[in-house]
Scaffold this motif. Structure first.
Motif, PDB file in Angstrom:
ATOM      1  N   THR A  17       0.828  -1.212   0.000  1.00 49.21           N
ATOM      2  CA  THR A  17       0.000   0.000   0.000  1.00 49.21           C
ATOM      3  C   THR A  17       0.859   1.256   0.000  1.00 49.21           C
ATOM      4  O   THR A  17       0.350   2.368  -0.082  1.00 49.21           O
ATOM      5  N   PHE A  18       2.169   1.075   0.120  1.00 52.25           N
ATOM      6  CA  PHE A  18       3.106   2.198   0.140  1.00 52.25           C
ATOM      7  C   PHE A  18       3.651   2.448  -1.266  1.00 52.25           C
ATOM      8  O   PHE A  18       3.646   1.555  -2.123  1.00 52.25           O
ATOM      9  N   GLN A  19       4.097   3.671  -1.501  1.00 49.69           N
ATOM     10  CA  GLN A  19       4.764   3.996  -2.764  1.00 49.69           C
ATOM     11  C   GLN A  19       6.240   3.621  -2.660  1.00 49.69           C
ATOM     12  O   GLN A  19       6.847   3.725  -1.587  1.00 49.69           O
ATOM     13  N   ILE A  20       6.825   3.195  -3.763  1.00 51.59           N
ATOM     14  CA  ILE A  20       8.239   2.825  -3.790  1.00 51.59           C
ATOM     15  C   ILE A  20       8.987   3.765  -4.719  1.00 51.59           C
ATOM     16  O   ILE A  20       8.553   4.021  -5.856  1.00 51.59           O
ATOM     17  N   ILE A  21      10.101   4.288  -4.232  1.00 51.80           N
ATOM     18  CA  ILE A  21      11.022   5.069  -5.068  1.00 51.80           C
ATOM     19  C   ILE A  21      12.356   4.341  -5.041  1.00 51.80           C
ATOM     20  O   ILE A  21      12.982   4.219  -3.989  1.00 51.80           O
ATOM     21  N   PHE A  22      12.767   3.796  -6.178  1.00 46.64           N
ATOM     22  CA  PHE A  22      14.043   3.101  -6.237  1.00 46.64           C
ATOM     23  C   PHE A  22      15.193   4.102  -6.293  1.00 46.64           C
ATOM     24  O   PHE A  22      15.085   5.159  -6.916  1.00 46.64           O
ATOM     25  N   THR A  23      16.281   3.769  -5.611  1.00 45.81           N
ATOM     26  CA  THR A  23      17.518   4.540  -5.757  1.00 45.81           C
ATOM     27  C   THR A  23      18.496   3.642  -6.498  1.00 45.81           C
ATOM     28  O   THR A  23      18.638   2.461  -6.162  1.00 45.81           O
ATOM     29  N   THR A  24      19.133   4.165  -7.515  1.00 48.16           N
ATOM     30  CA  THR A  24      19.901   3.302  -8.398  1.00 48.16           C
ATOM     31  C   THR A  24      21.039   4.027  -9.094  1.00 48.16           C
ATOM     32  O   THR A  24      20.973   5.223  -9.336  1.00 48.16           O
ATOM     33  N   ALA A  25      22.079   3.266  -9.391  1.00 48.52           N
ATOM     34  CA  ALA A  25      23.170   3.757 -10.237  1.00 48.52           C
ATOM     35  C   ALA A  25      23.187   2.916 -11.512  1.00 48.52           C
ATOM     36  O   ALA A  25      24.210   2.733 -12.135  1.00 48.52           O
ATOM     37  N   TYR A  26      22.023   2.402 -11.883  1.00 50.38           N
ATOM     38  CA  TYR A  26      21.935   1.463 -12.997  1.00 50.38           C
ATOM     39  C   TYR A  26      22.198   2.105 -14.354  1.00 50.38           C
ATOM     40  O   TYR A  26      22.214   3.323 -14.507  1.00 50.38           O
ATOM     41  N   SER A  27      22.353   1.252 -15.342  1.00 46.45           N
ATOM     42  CA  SER A  27      22.642   1.686 -16.709  1.00 46.45           C
ATOM     43  C   SER A  27      21.420   2.327 -17.354  1.00 46.45           C
ATOM     44  O   SER A  27      20.298   2.230 -16.862  1.00 46.45           O
ATOM     45  N   GLU A  28      21.659   2.929 -18.500  1.00 45.67           N
ATOM     46  CA  GLU A  28      20.585   3.589 -19.245  1.00 45.67           C
ATOM     47  C   GLU A  28      19.489   2.595 -19.625  1.00 45.67           C
ATOM     48  O   GLU A  28      18.305   2.910 -19.599  1.00 45.67           O
ATOM     49  N   TYR A  29      19.877   1.363 -19.951  1.00 43.24           N
ATOM     50  CA  TYR A  29      18.899   0.332 -20.314  1.00 43.24           C
ATOM     51  C   TYR A  29      17.905   0.101 -19.174  1.00 43.24           C
ATOM     52  O   TYR A  29      16.696   0.047 -19.382  1.00 43.24           O
ATOM     53  N   ALA A  30      18.433  -0.029 -17.952  1.00 44.41           N
ATOM     54  CA  ALA A  30      17.562  -0.283 -16.808  1.00 44.41           C
ATOM     55  C   ALA A  30      16.680   0.927 -16.512  1.00 44.41           C
ATOM     56  O   ALA A  30      15.522   0.769 -16.138  1.00 44.41           O
ATOM     57  N   ILE A  31      17.236   2.127 -16.677  1.00 46.23           N
ATOM     58  CA  ILE A  31      16.439   3.338 -16.465  1.00 46.23           C
ATOM     59  C   ILE A  31      15.248   3.348 -17.413  1.00 46.23           C
ATOM     60  O   ILE A  31      14.130   3.717 -17.031  1.00 46.23           O
ATOM     61  N   LYS A  32      15.466   2.927 -18.651  1.00 46.88           N
ATOM     62  CA  LYS A  32      14.360   2.836 -19.612  1.00 46.88           C
ATOM     63  C   LYS A  32      13.279   1.896 -19.087  1.00 46.88           C
ATOM     64  O   LYS A  32      12.084   2.138 -19.246  1.00 46.88           O
ATOM     65  N   ALA A  33      13.705   0.805 -18.436  1.00 47.01           N
ATOM     66  CA  ALA A  33      12.737  -0.148 -17.879  1.00 47.01           C
ATOM     67  C   ALA A  33      11.908   0.497 -16.781  1.00 47.01           C
ATOM     68  O   ALA A  33      10.699   0.285 -16.701  1.00 47.01           O
ATOM     69  N   PHE A  34      12.554   1.308 -15.932  1.00 42.75           N
ATOM     70  CA  PHE A  34      11.811   2.032 -14.895  1.00 42.75           C
ATOM     71  C   PHE A  34      10.763   2.935 -15.548  1.00 42.75           C
ATOM     72  O   PHE A  34       9.603   2.963 -15.144  1.00 42.75           O
ATOM     73  N   GLU A  35      11.199   3.686 -16.552  1.00 41.59           N
ATOM     74  CA  GLU A  35      10.310   4.652 -17.186  1.00 41.59           C
ATOM     75  C   GLU A  35       9.160   3.967 -17.917  1.00 41.59           C
ATOM     76  O   GLU A  35       8.027   4.422 -17.876  1.00 41.59           O
ATOM     77  N   LEU A  36       9.460   2.842 -18.573  1.00 40.57           N
ATOM     78  CA  LEU A  36       8.429   2.110 -19.297  1.00 40.57           C
ATOM     79  C   LEU A  36       7.329   1.613 -18.368  1.00 40.57           C
ATOM     80  O   LEU A  36       6.171   1.515 -18.764  1.00 40.57           O
ATOM     81  N   ASN A  37       7.702   1.313 -17.130  1.00 41.27           N
ATOM     82  CA  ASN A  37       6.735   0.748 -16.192  1.00 41.27           C
ATOM     83  C   ASN A  37       6.265   1.741 -15.139  1.00 41.27           C
ATOM     84  O   ASN A  37       5.667   1.355 -14.144  1.00 41.27           O
ATOM     85  N   ALA A  38       6.522   3.024 -15.390  1.00 40.29           N
ATOM     86  CA  ALA A  38       6.040   4.107 -14.525  1.00 40.29           C
ATOM     87  C   ALA A  38       6.456   3.918 -13.079  1.00 40.29           C
ATOM     88  O   ALA A  38       5.696   4.173 -12.154  1.00 40.29           O
ATOM     89  N   ILE A  39       7.672   3.435 -12.879  1.00 44.23           N
ATOM     90  CA  ILE A  39       8.219   3.271 -11.531  1.00 44.23           C
ATOM     91  C   ILE A  39       9.147   4.446 -11.247  1.00 44.23           C
ATOM     92  O   ILE A  39      10.011   4.779 -12.059  1.00 44.23           O
ATOM     93  N   ASP A  40       8.966   5.076 -10.093  1.00 43.53           N
ATOM     94  CA  ASP A  40       9.808   6.214  -9.749  1.00 43.53           C
ATOM     95  C   ASP A  40      11.193   5.755  -9.316  1.00 43.53           C
ATOM     96  O   ASP A  40      11.343   4.732  -8.662  1.00 43.53           O
ATOM     97  N   TYR A  41      12.181   6.548  -9.687  1.00 40.97           N
ATOM     98  CA  TYR A  41      13.557   6.231  -9.309  1.00 40.97           C
ATOM     99  C   TYR A  41      14.337   7.510  -9.096  1.00 40.97           C
ATOM    100  O   TYR A  41      13.984   8.574  -9.626  1.00 40.97           O
ATOM    101  N   LEU A  42      15.387   7.398  -8.301  1.00 36.19           N
ATOM    102  CA  LEU A  42      16.339   8.488  -8.101  1.00 36.19           C
ATOM    103  C   LEU A  42      17.704   7.975  -8.515  1.00 36.19           C
ATOM    104  O   LEU A  42      18.138   6.919  -8.061  1.00 36.19           O
ATOM    105  N   LEU A  43      18.370   8.713  -9.378  1.00 36.00           N
ATOM    106  CA  LEU A  43      19.704   8.310  -9.821  1.00 36.00           C
ATOM    107  C   LEU A  43      20.751   8.763  -8.819  1.00 36.00           C
ATOM    108  O   LEU A  43      20.742   9.907  -8.375  1.00 36.00           O
ATOM    109  N   LYS A  44      21.634   7.854  -8.436  1.00 41.11           N
ATOM    110  CA  LYS A  44      22.766   8.224  -7.591  1.00 41.11           C
ATOM    111  C   LYS A  44      23.843   8.853  -8.466  1.00 41.11           C
ATOM    112  O   LYS A  44      24.054   8.403  -9.584  1.00 41.11           O
ATOM    113  N   PRO A  45      24.547   9.875  -7.995  1.00 38.20           N
ATOM    114  CA  PRO A  45      24.403  10.533  -6.704  1.00 38.20           C
ATOM    115  C   PRO A  45      23.110  11.364  -6.630  1.00 38.20           C
ATOM    116  O   PRO A  45      22.712  11.981  -7.607  1.00 38.20           O
TER     117      PRO A  45
END
Length: 248
Positions: free
Chosen positions: A75-103
């Motif tokens: 029931t909570f919202q999730i915000i991923f924190t990640t230093a992942y590659s551009e490919y993975a970031i696209k996956a976050f965006e495609l699935n409307a998942i919030d993320y914060l890029l490190k740093p």
């Protein structure tokens, strides 16, 4: 509002806490955990509104949070924190998942928190997480393409023991494929791999997989022996940091 921060790096947790305290007055309680199982326990105890979740942690990937809760329990919202590659970031965006890029940056954090607050009780987070898991193919993206003489060889990251600079080329030492001469400079691999927890640059000429360290030798200024018996120098200014990383 309550939040839980789940990240195996103490520095990352401290930074996120400070940024939240300085930029998000609507957040009144902040709880922390250093891995996914203890984070799940903290979530069950505190019932947070938002969970900040590092996607790449030893033992469990953050995406495996799905293994600990039924869809109705998220029931909570999730915000991923990640230093992942551009490919993975696209996956976050495609699935409307919030993320914060490190740093992390304060303005990025503020936008993500405000967005999460507006989405609370309005969307099935579990459905988006399931789709993200399918898109990422968690195990498959843990590979890197190495340009070799007859094409591109895809090697699992855990197969890589170490990398050594050779002018504008890189010698990649692997468990199954032996030594490979790759037509990319070491700098390229440092940029792509150093943010992953298992890779570390102890010297300007080397990038090593910490999982394949065999021994530290306290002679001749100190050096590392890897699983393939290769010796790796440690820069003088990196020694304290190296031991901090290994003891983390």
């Amino acid at each position: 509002m309550k939040v839980v921060i789940i990240d195996d790096e103490l520095k990352a947790r401290n930074l996120l806490r400070v940024l939240l305290e300085e930029n998000c007055p609507q957040i009144t309680e902040i709880h922390e955990a250093c891995d996914l199982p203890s984070g799940v326990a903290k979530i069950n105890k505190e019932s947070p509104d938002i969970v900040f979740l590092d996607i790449e942690m030893p033992g469990y990937s953050g995406i495996q949070i799905l293994d600990f809760f039924t869809p109705d329990q998220i029931t909570f919202q999730i915000i991923f924190t990640t230093a992942y590659s551009e490919y993975a970031i696209k996956a976050f965006e495609l699935n409307a998942i919030d993320y914060l890029l490190k740093p992390l940056r304060d303005e990025q954090l503020e936008v993500a928190v405000n967005k999460a607050i507006t989405q609370i009780d309005k969307s099935r987070v579990s459905e988006r997480l399931e789709e993200l898991k399918n898109t990422l193919h968690v195990n498959n993206i843990r590979k890197i393409g190495l340009p070799v003489s007859n094409g591109v060889l895809f090697v699992a990251l855990e197969e890589i023991i170490m990398m050594e600079a050779d002018r504008m080329y890189t010698r990649v030492f692997t468990r199954s494929s032996g030594e490979l001469l790759v037509s990319k400079p070491l700098k390229f691999f440092v940029q792509h791999l150093e943010q992953m927890v298992e890779f570390y640059k102890p010297h300007r000429s080397y990038l090593i997989n910490l999982k394949h360290i065999k021994q530290y030798v306290n002679q001749d200024g100190g050096y590392i022996i890897m699983d393939n018996e290769k010796s790796v120098n440690i820069s003088k200014d990196k020694k304290d940091e190296f031991f901090e990383v290994m003891n983390h």
